[in-house]
Design a protein around this motif. Structure first.
Motif, PDB file in Angstrom:
ATOM      1  N   ASP A   1      14.886  83.633  99.087  1.00 47.40           N
ATOM      2  CA  ASP A   1      15.048  82.332  99.735  1.00 47.40           C
ATOM      3  C   ASP A   1      14.110  81.277  99.150  1.00 47.40           C
ATOM      4  O   ASP A   1      13.832  80.255  99.789  1.00 47.40           O
ATOM      5  CB  ASP A   1      14.814  82.460 101.242  1.00 47.40           C
TER       6      ASP A   1
ATOM      7  N   HIS B   1      20.940  83.495  99.661  1.00 49.33           N
ATOM      8  CA  HIS B   1      22.128  82.957 100.324  1.00 49.33           C
ATOM      9  C   HIS B   1      22.861  82.064  99.328  1.00 49.33           C
ATOM     10  O   HIS B   1      22.249  81.459  98.448  1.00 49.33           O
ATOM     11  CB  HIS B   1      21.750  82.132 101.561  1.00 49.33           C
TER      12      HIS B   1
ATOM     13  N   ASN C   1      27.582  90.538  99.480  1.00 51.27           N
ATOM     14  CA  ASN C   1      27.453  89.433 100.423  1.00 51.27           C
ATOM     15  C   ASN C   1      27.934  89.918 101.782  1.00 51.27           C
ATOM     16  O   ASN C   1      29.076  90.349 101.926  1.00 51.27           O
ATOM     17  CB  ASN C   1      28.278  88.235  99.946  1.00 51.27           C
TER      18      ASN C   1
ATOM     19  N   ILE D   1      25.573  84.350 109.580  1.00 54.85           N
ATOM     20  CA  ILE D   1      25.229  83.743 108.305  1.00 54.85           C
ATOM     21  C   ILE D   1      25.503  84.746 107.191  1.00 54.85           C
ATOM     22  O   ILE D   1      25.495  85.956 107.413  1.00 54.85           O
ATOM     23  CB  ILE D   1      23.755  83.289 108.260  1.00 54.85           C
ATOM     24  N   ARG D   2      25.765  84.251 105.999  1.00 57.64           N
ATOM     25  CA  ARG D   2      26.045  85.118 104.868  1.00 57.64           C
ATOM     26  C   ARG D   2      24.764  85.334 104.072  1.00 57.64           C
ATOM     27  O   ARG D   2      24.053  84.373 103.762  1.00 57.64           O
ATOM     28  CB  ARG D   2      27.136  84.500 103.992  1.00 57.64           C
ATOM     29  N   VAL D   3      24.479  86.582 103.772  1.00 57.79           N
ATOM     30  CA  VAL D   3      23.237  86.930 103.086  1.00 57.79           C
ATOM     31  C   VAL D   3      23.563  87.832 101.902  1.00 57.79           C
ATOM     32  O   VAL D   3      24.474  88.651 101.958  1.00 57.79           O
ATOM     33  CB  VAL D   3      22.240  87.604 104.070  1.00 57.79           C
ATOM     34  N   ASN D   4      22.810  87.666 100.818  1.00 60.10           N
ATOM     35  CA  ASN D   4      23.071  88.403  99.582  1.00 60.10           C
ATOM     36  C   ASN D   4      22.081  89.544  99.374  1.00 60.10           C
ATOM     37  O   ASN D   4      20.914  89.456  99.775  1.00 60.10           O
ATOM     38  CB  ASN D   4      22.957  87.471  98.368  1.00 60.10           C
TER      39      ASN D   4
ATOM     40  N   GLU E   1      24.798  77.233 100.272  1.00 58.50           N
ATOM     41  CA  GLU E   1      23.990  77.474 101.464  1.00 58.50           C
ATOM     42  C   GLU E   1      23.778  76.198 102.270  1.00 58.50           C
ATOM     43  O   GLU E   1      23.810  76.212 103.500  1.00 58.50           O
ATOM     44  CB  GLU E   1      22.639  78.070 101.064  1.00 58.50           C
TER      45      GLU E   1
END
Length: 280
Positions: free
Chosen positions: A224, A262, A89, A101-104, A7
């Motif tokens: 987060d 992330h 993802n 943005i990449r988010v999980n 991240e």
């Protein structure tokens, strides 16, 4: 799935710590005994090792771990779960930075009963819904780590399609009509699995870490609060986030797998060695 990048880069970590500690460039440069020009260079991503080492100390960062991050010399070894856990993802458009943005998001289920829970939705829950259908999972819960838009972007669809109960901390803004609220240290059960809610606020008021036992490894879905080699940012509640991470997440068993909002999966043992905020 292709390898998910970390991240934060080393300069992101430096900037995040500086903002949190509310140090001006002049103050940080003076404490690190470097010039403003040298500080500007590393903050913009120039990996000057000696400058990075000097900057680390006044920011409370571990110099060795920060240098390792700058050299791109480490990536977390990925834990393997034979069953009961999977990760999704997705890409979320971030208007402020003009980039996706990449988010999980995650699914956890009991292998014996097939009862399951989702943790956040990511930007798009289509693959999660396909997985639920293919694996014939019985959705009981949708747990939210926090309610920032990138983590709940597809909440309405996931909740309406599965009929699962939506749960979030009582300190987090209500994300969904009819959602249920819980207090810190609440417990939930799914077959042989136990889920404990830990308040790890700072990044958001009700940021929650879910500690899950009954799988192949103890698992903490941290949202987060924490990332591989970094932690969640907060301009005004930095110390609160740091203290919660240290006292609650780093107090978990050493073999705990960490599933962040992330970046890649990691483990507590690896973060003790490689996270500049917490390595010593």
């Amino acid at each position: 799935m292709s390898r998910i990048p970390l991240e934060d880069d080393f300069n992101d970590v430096i900037n995040k710590a500086q903002r949190g500690l509310k140090l001006s460039d002049e103050q940080l440069a003076a404490q690190a005994r470097i010039s403003l020009e040298e500080l500007k260079a590393v903050k913009e991503g120039d990996p000057v090792i000696e400058t990075i080492r000097r900057v680390a100390r006044p920011l409370g960062l571990a110099p060795g771990a920060l240098v390792t991050l700058a050299k791109k010399a480490w990536y977390p070894e990925q834990p393997v779960f034979p069953h009961g856990f999977t990760m999704f993802n997705t890409y979320f458009p971030h208007e402020e930075i003009g980039l996706d943005i990449r988010v999980n998001s995650y699914l956890v289920w009991d292998a014996r009963t097939r009862v399951a829970a989702a943790f956040d939705t990511g930007a798009n829950c289509s693959r999660m819904l396909d997985f639920i259908k293919t694996e014939k999972l019985i959705m009981l819960y949708i747990f939210l780590t926090h309610t920032h838009q990138d983590h709940v972007a597809d909440l309405d669809r996931l909740a309406c399609t599965t009929g699962a109960d939506v749960l979030a901390s009582e300190l987090e803004p209500a994300p969904f009509h009819g959602s249920q609220r819980f207090k810190e240290n609440s417990y939930f059960h799914m077959g042989d699995l136990t889920i404990k809610a830990l308040l790890t606020s700072g990044h958001s008021p009700g940021q929650t870490t879910y500690y899950i036992t009954g799988l192949s490894w103890p698992l903490a879905i941290v949202g987060d609060s924490l990332f591989a080699s970094s932690m969640g940012g907060s301009k005004d509640h930095y110390q609160e986030q740091y203290d919660n991470d240290r006292k609650k997440i780093f107090a978990l068993p050493r073999d705990t797998v960490l599933a962040p909002g992330h970046g890649p999966l990691t483990t507590l043992a690896q973060e003790r060695k490689h996270n500049p905020f917490f390595a010593r």
